[in-house]
Write a protein that holds these residues in place. Structure first.
Motif: not given
Length: 487
Positions: A306-312, A473-474, A479-483
């Motif tokens: 999901c192109h997130l970098k950190t736990v936070y 996922i892109d 949000s849609q795919q995580l749901t």
């Protein structure tokens, strides 16, 4: 700017915490294998706080790299610990008396490990350092173990090093030593004892029996989120202390060390610094591996997609937080029994609060290292329990699918995979030409990772089902795919 050292300790601001005992007077009583950031931020700090008599200094042994030795020797092995919270603290840690490198200092390493003054040998060598099979037994075909079998007096693995040191201690009748694993393995002390005794048995059954009868390997649980050091940390440490530090470390304020009450020699008064000495480590260990470490693993692989970098960042993403909460509530917590010592529901709630610490820059890419070794204790054991109880494994399987996709995309982009099975993983992706279905089946067939789950049709089907969603996922449909994964 002056460098941190014994000489410059008097230059520190009043708000920087130092040891009660003069660092130069401390004597070595502990040998620690694998002095990475976690050890220096965790066990070394506990030991410094507990050591009121100056007899529990640490001889730190690096099994491979000389970088830490080079960095710290010019500053009397002192370093800065930055505790990151709304009310931060800065501590100068002086528990390390020396840093040795196995290949450079082998004779000195052996002298320390076999000295009558050494009563503790501890380890933080990560899961891969134990050279284990999927079932937790020592892999006698591992290249490092095969080397040590052929060259028992010149070992390169931690298991081989422990075995030869204990052999010498048997010869000198100095068995008053405890060996303490501080790594994220189920029953880590029992697992380490099994590995050492099995290696010893290959050439000396009497030694193997002496180790089993004489030396204690207590199980432990360690916990404190410790991001990797970086340039920003170094600058922050220098700003607070006014001194140059070649390699500071950082961690969150929360810290926990649970140790089984099983010792074969003297030990520090670790309880005085907050450690828990107990006869029941398993309840803490299981909760930590499955709730904290399992959550980290899910965030690492799904978050990276999901192109997130950190736990936070990850727990601040609404759909990711929902996924993680459902994973914990539906599939992880049902596998952990509450006890007087631990309330799993409260523990999980506390973990989510800790993840939401904006002061901790804990990279998902760092957590993603060594996935082939981390998946079995953190995710797959939970899968097995849920299958046996006929409970959901959908979100656990999504995590497995995300790891597979992480491997595929890293291989296809020629990104380095930090994993003991990296070569195998790259070759598998290449052999199957990036075809996700066949790669997924090929990886699930690898019993070194998945054990008996390789033969479980429900697990395989669920991973494939979730892979179809994970792979789609892109940046536009996260949000849609995580749901969708949670349906």
């Amino acid at each position: 700017m002056s460098r941190l050292s014994y000489r410059t300790l008097s230059h520190l601001p009043d708000n920087v915490i130092t040891a009660d005992v003069a660092p130069a007077s401390v004597q070595v009583g502990i040998v620690h294998l694998g002095p990475g950031a976690f050890h220096r931020a965790h066990q070394a700090m506990y030991t410094q706080q507990a050591d009121k008599d100056g007899c529990w200094g640490i001889s730190a042994v690096s099994l491979r790299s000389g970088q830490l030795k080079d960095a710290l020797q010019q500053q009397n092995n002192l370093y800065t610990l930055m505790i990151l919270d709304d009310k931060p603290q800065t501590v100068i840690v002086s528990a390390l008396k020396e840093v040795l490198v196995l290949e450079q200092d082998r004779a000195q390493v052996m002298a320390r490990m076999t000295s009558p003054q050494t009563h503790i040998i501890s380890l933080t060598i990560t899961e891969k350092g134990y050279c284990l099979n999927n079932d937790g037994s020592l892999n006698l075909e591992h290249p490092d173990i095969r080397h040590d079998l052929a060259h028992p007096d010149n070992p390169i693995s931690a298991i081989g090093l422990l075995t030869v040191a204990l052999k010498q201690r048997k010869h000198t009748n100095t068995g008053d030593i405890t060996v303490i694993s501080c790594d994220n393995l189920p029953d880590n002390g029992d697992t380490l004892r099994g590995a050492v005794t099995l290696l010893a048995e290959q050439s000396d059954k009497a030694l193997s029996q002496w180790i089993a009868d004489t030396i204690c390997f207590p199980n432990t649980m360690v916990d404190s989120i410790t991001p990797a050091s970086d340039d920003a940390l170094q600058k922050a440490a220098e700003q607070v202390t006014g001194l140059e530090d070649a390699w500071p470390v950082q961690r969150e304020a929360f810290t926990q060390w649970v140790i089984e009450d099983k010792f074969s020699g003297p030990r520090p008064d670790w309880e005085a610094s907050g450690a828990i000495i107990t006869n029941d480590v398993q309840v803490f260990e299981k909760a930590k591996l499955r709730i904290l470490n399992g959550s980290h693993t899910a965030l690492a692989y799904l978050g990276s997609l999901c192109h997130l970098k950190t736990v936070y960042e990850a727990v601040s993403h609404e759909a990711m937080y929902t996924f993680l909460s459902k994973l914990l509530h539906d599939e992880v917590l049902p596998t952990i029994t509450a006890s007087e010592a631990l309330n799993p529901q409260q523990y999980a709630a506390d973990i989510l609060k800790r993840f939401n610490n904006q002061h901790i820059h804990h990279l998902l890419s760092q957590i993603a290292w060594d996935g082939s070794q981390k998946l079995p204790p953190r995710i797959l054991q939970t899968v097995k329990d849920n299958l046996a109880a006929n409970r959901s494994i959908a979100l656990l399987s999504a995590t497995v699918a995300a790891w597979i996709l992480f491997v595929v995309r890293a291989s296809q982009s020629d990104t380095k995979i930090i994993d003991p099975m990296a070569k195998t993983l790259h070759e598998l992706v290449k052999t199957h030409k990036g075809h996700l279905t066949t790669i997924t089946d090929a990886l699930l067939d690898d019993e070194r990772i998945f054990g008996e789950l390789s033969q479980h049709p429900t697990f395989r089907e669920t991973v494939h089902k979730q892979m179809a969603i994970v792979a789609s996922i892109d940046s536009k449909n996260v949000s849609q795919q995580l749901t969708a994964l949670c349906q």
